[in-house]
Design a protein around this motif. Sequence first.
Motif, mmCIF file in Angstrom:
data_model
loop_
_atom_site.group_PDB
_atom_site.id
_atom_site.type_symbol
_atom_site.label_atom_id
_atom_site.label_comp_id
_atom_site.label_asym_id
_atom_site.label_seq_id
_atom_site.Cartn_x
_atom_site.Cartn_y
_atom_site.Cartn_z
ATOM 1 N N LEU A 112 51.500 43.489 40.488
ATOM 2 C CA LEU A 112 50.304 43.608 39.641
ATOM 3 C C LEU A 112 49.689 42.225 39.416
ATOM 4 C CD1 LEU A 112 50.915 46.259 36.828
ATOM 5 C CD2 LEU A 112 48.956 46.123 38.371
ATOM 6 N N ASP A 113 50.541 41.212 39.239
ATOM 7 C CA ASP A 113 50.032 39.853 39.048
ATOM 8 C C ASP A 113 49.242 39.383 40.267
ATOM 9 O OD1 ASP A 113 51.109 39.684 36.565
ATOM 10 O OD2 ASP A 113 52.867 38.480 37.138
ATOM 11 N N ARG A 114 49.651 39.879 41.435
ATOM 12 C CA ARG A 114 48.973 39.449 42.670
ATOM 13 C C ARG A 114 47.765 40.323 43.020
ATOM 14 N NH1 ARG A 114 52.997 38.946 47.494
ATOM 15 N NH2 ARG A 114 51.071 38.254 48.454
ATOM 16 N N SER A 115 47.553 41.420 42.286
ATOM 17 C CA SER A 115 46.457 42.339 42.629
ATOM 18 C C SER A 115 45.219 42.037 41.792
ATOM 19 C CB SER A 115 46.885 43.789 42.387
ATOM 20 O OG SER A 115 48.017 44.098 43.150
ATOM 21 N N GLN A 116 44.145 41.666 42.456
ATOM 22 C CA GLN A 116 42.909 41.392 41.709
ATOM 23 C C GLN A 116 41.887 42.531 41.818
ATOM 24 O OE1 GLN A 116 43.358 38.643 44.294
ATOM 25 N NE2 GLN A 116 44.929 37.815 42.928
ATOM 26 N N HIS A 117 41.989 43.338 42.878
ATOM 27 C CA HIS A 117 40.893 44.277 43.142
ATOM 28 C C HIS A 117 41.354 45.725 43.094
ATOM 29 C CE1 HIS A 117 38.738 40.693 44.042
ATOM 30 N NE2 HIS A 117 39.623 40.349 44.948
ATOM 31 N N PRO A 118 40.650 46.555 42.312
ATOM 32 C CA PRO A 118 41.014 47.974 42.221
ATOM 33 C C PRO A 118 40.608 48.721 43.499
ATOM 34 C CG PRO A 118 38.966 47.586 41.062
ATOM 35 C CD PRO A 118 39.443 46.241 41.542
ATOM 36 N N VAL A 119 40.847 50.031 43.522
ATOM 37 C CA VAL A 119 40.474 50.863 44.679
ATOM 38 C C VAL A 119 39.026 50.544 45.069
ATOM 39 C CG1 VAL A 119 40.166 53.221 45.523
ATOM 40 C CG2 VAL A 119 42.032 52.713 43.902
ATOM 41 N N SER A 120 38.824 50.063 46.268
ATOM 42 C CA SER A 120 37.480 49.634 46.682
ATOM 43 C C SER A 120 37.379 49.564 48.207
ATOM 44 C CB SER A 120 37.134 48.288 46.037
ATOM 45 O OG SER A 120 38.167 47.350 46.276
ATOM 46 N N CYS A 121 36.318 48.925 48.671
ATOM 47 C CA CYS A 121 35.896 48.950 50.080
ATOM 48 C C CYS A 121 37.062 48.908 51.077
ATOM 49 C CB CYS A 121 34.966 47.785 50.384
ATOM 50 S SG CYS A 121 33.848 47.342 49.043
ATOM 51 N N LYS B 201 46.526 51.843 44.214
ATOM 52 C CA LYS B 201 45.700 51.233 43.183
ATOM 53 C C LYS B 201 44.849 50.072 43.670
ATOM 54 C CE LYS B 201 47.550 53.911 40.018
ATOM 55 N NZ LYS B 201 48.287 54.850 40.867
ATOM 56 N N THR B 202 45.094 49.578 44.873
ATOM 57 C CA THR B 202 44.381 48.381 45.335
ATOM 58 C C THR B 202 44.361 48.311 46.868
ATOM 59 O OG1 THR B 202 44.483 45.949 45.407
ATOM 60 C CG2 THR B 202 46.564 47.086 45.077
ATOM 61 N N PRO B 203 43.297 47.727 47.441
ATOM 62 C CA PRO B 203 43.294 47.539 48.904
ATOM 63 C C PRO B 203 44.306 46.482 49.338
ATOM 64 C CG PRO B 203 41.338 46.548 47.910
ATOM 65 C CD PRO B 203 42.043 47.311 46.824
ATOM 66 N N GLN B 204 44.817 45.693 48.380
ATOM 67 C CA GLN B 204 45.754 44.627 48.733
ATOM 68 C C GLN B 204 47.112 45.152 49.178
ATOM 69 O OE1 GLN B 204 43.969 42.530 45.102
ATOM 70 N NE2 GLN B 204 45.242 40.951 46.009
ATOM 71 N N ILE B 205 47.285 46.478 49.090
ATOM 72 C CA ILE B 205 48.481 47.122 49.628
ATOM 73 C C ILE B 205 48.615 46.771 51.119
ATOM 74 C CG2 ILE B 205 47.140 49.246 49.973
ATOM 75 C CD1 ILE B 205 50.810 49.183 49.342
ATOM 76 N N GLU B 206 47.498 46.594 51.790
ATOM 77 C CA GLU B 206 47.530 46.224 53.214
ATOM 78 C C GLU B 206 48.294 44.904 53.391
ATOM 79 O OE1 GLU B 206 44.025 44.544 55.018
ATOM 80 O OE2 GLU B 206 44.318 45.670 56.856
ATOM 81 N N GLN B 207 47.947 43.942 52.531
ATOM 82 C CA GLN B 207 48.557 42.614 52.545
ATOM 83 C C GLN B 207 50.062 42.703 52.213
ATOM 84 O OE1 GLN B 207 46.442 40.561 49.488
ATOM 85 N NE2 GLN B 207 47.832 38.812 49.418
ATOM 86 N N PHE B 208 50.396 43.457 51.160
ATOM 87 C CA PHE B 208 51.804 43.572 50.748
ATOM 88 C C PHE B 208 52.645 44.202 51.864
ATOM 89 C CE2 PHE B 208 49.887 44.193 46.265
ATOM 90 C CZ PHE B 208 49.701 42.828 46.143
ATOM 91 N N TYR B 209 52.089 45.243 52.483
ATOM 92 C CA TYR B 209 52.848 45.936 53.531
ATOM 93 C C TYR B 209 53.005 45.036 54.758
ATOM 94 C CZ TYR B 209 54.498 49.698 56.558
ATOM 95 O OH TYR B 209 55.251 50.468 57.409
#
Length: 427
Positions: A157-166, A133-141
């Motif tokens: 979810l609270d930490r995710s600001q950006h949806p599927v994107s660049c 759902k978000t590119p921030q998965i990189e950060q979480f992993y």
Amino acid sequence: MSRAQKFLAVFLAITVLFFGFIVFRVWGAKPPATVKLTPIPQGEYDPAVWGKYYGLEYQTWLKNKEMAPSPTGYGGSVKEQKSVKQTALPHNFKGYPFEKDYTEDRGHPYSLEDLRTSHRIGPTSKGSCITCKTPQIEQFYKEMGWGYTQRPLSELLDRSQHPVSCGNCHNPETMALRVINPAFIEGQARRGIDVTKASREEMRSYVCGQCHAEYYFVPGTFQVVFPWDKGLTPSAMYEYYSANPNNFTQDWQHADSKAPMLKAQHPDFEEWQNGTHGKAGVSCADCHMPYMRQQGRKYTSHWVTSPLKHLNEACSTCHNEGPEWLFERVKTIQDNVWQLQHLAEQKVSRAHTAIKKASETANVNQTELANARELVRKAQWYWDYVAAANSMGFHNSVQELNTLGQAIDFANLAIEAANRAAGTNTL
Ligand code: HEC
Ligand code: HEC
Ligand code: HEC
Ligand code: HEC
């Protein structure tokens, strides 16, 4: 010049022109669009920041917010319950959250909003759901490894600001295509595919395959796993699940038939790769992200939607049959697949009911009952493989019609077994 020399000169000129044209068609169709590279720091996930440097790509990405029905009437970018058309769907998912809420997918910018508002999630939902759902998965992993899947979903979810994107598809410094979903990377590795060695052409589908694919959660750790070890067809994946991988036995137990069920999740990558276009090396991006031109600049459209909304750019690079012919072909395939899909959906539902009835009869034959439950589990997996995938069979019409034919047969066999269990069928 002698006649022979003249002939040779003309012949050579024609040959050069002819092969030049072929080279132009083959190579000219595919070279990357040129763009001035501005390195963006690693860890920048805001598409608006990327958009400052890559305006046309960003403008077309924003178009993913547009909501419209698909030109064929199947799929589409409007959030509506699938059960409106698939009337037996809630019964087939009875006892599982998909019974209550299962909407048609829409554009990438809605991925977080639609997860937040889904009635399928609750206070006990796990971090696994954030994976696609978000590119921030990189950060979480990076921070937690697979540990992120055990965190409460609400926290991530609270930490995710950006949806599927660049950032899901590009390295910000080089703009090269990349995949960041660890489940995809591991799933490919188990098949012997090292994604870091993938060609550009392969990456034009891998970036999509990292999310548009079937998966399951490992019991206890909720790690996301792609069930590809035995292959990507419906039967190969069913066989994989039958061996209870990582102690995974079922997604839920059906409330009526009490069968141990599997939920298929949008196996688009799987469906496509065995289909006509997948086998011919036509990538997801070829159709869903065609080249466009604006002010003399060639760029990749980032409006990832039904290719039929821009059929000429998406299909006519390879096909010269004309837009009406192509549209009619897609529609005919989809109408045929829909007819069988709907039959399979209804038949599976009747199988659940037949098994429930059988289980309530006195002196039920337990062996036949178990047999019927295994058959309905299989029937539903085959139906759902097609129903959960997008494109209403276009990505692989031959395989999908075969899969639905088998779903109907397994459902009939389940009904017969249930009737034998109840002693009402002598077949
Ligand atoms: C040969 C062209 C082609 C290729 C290659 C292709 N698709 Fe499609 N796709 C289509 C068409 C046509 C549809 C149906 C659109 C419609 O019904 O309006 C579709 C539909 C979809 C949809 C549903 C859109 C909606 O309106 O809900 C998704 C999601 C999708 N494709 C993803 C993928 C992915 C992921 C890949 C690669 C693994 C892929 N496609 C490869 C042509 C293609
Ligand atoms: C779902 C995956 C995906 C997402 C999300 C995505 N891109 Fe792309 N992008 C691609 C693909 C595929 C290409 C074609 C690359 C190729 O063929 O080498 C591409 C190409 C590009 C290029 C090269 C120039 C061109 O137009 O072909 C730029 C620049 C670019 N994207 C910027 C962006 C920006 C900015 C965002 C976010 C607003 C973004 N992309 C989001 C998949 C994606
Ligand atoms: C990081 C995960 C991720 C990646 C990468 C990704 N998708 Fe998606 N895609 C999603 C999700 C999630 C949705 C549903 C969003 C919603 O409904 O809120 C979606 C929706 C779509 C839709 C439906 C849009 C509509 O208008 O109905 C299409 C088509 C699609 N994706 C195609 C692609 C293609 C093609 C690629 C690769 C170029 C790709 N996606 C890459 C996660 C992803
Ligand atoms: C990069 C090239 C390429 C693109 C782009 C492409 N196709 Fe194809 N298509 C092929 C090839 C190759 C075949 C198989 C051989 C043939 O029939 O020429 C094929 C076959 C087909 C077939 C017949 C086989 C089947 O699965 O029914 C249809 C219909 C079709 N394409 C429709 C489309 C549509 C619609 C689009 C755009 C959404 C599209 N194609 C985009 C290359 C392409």
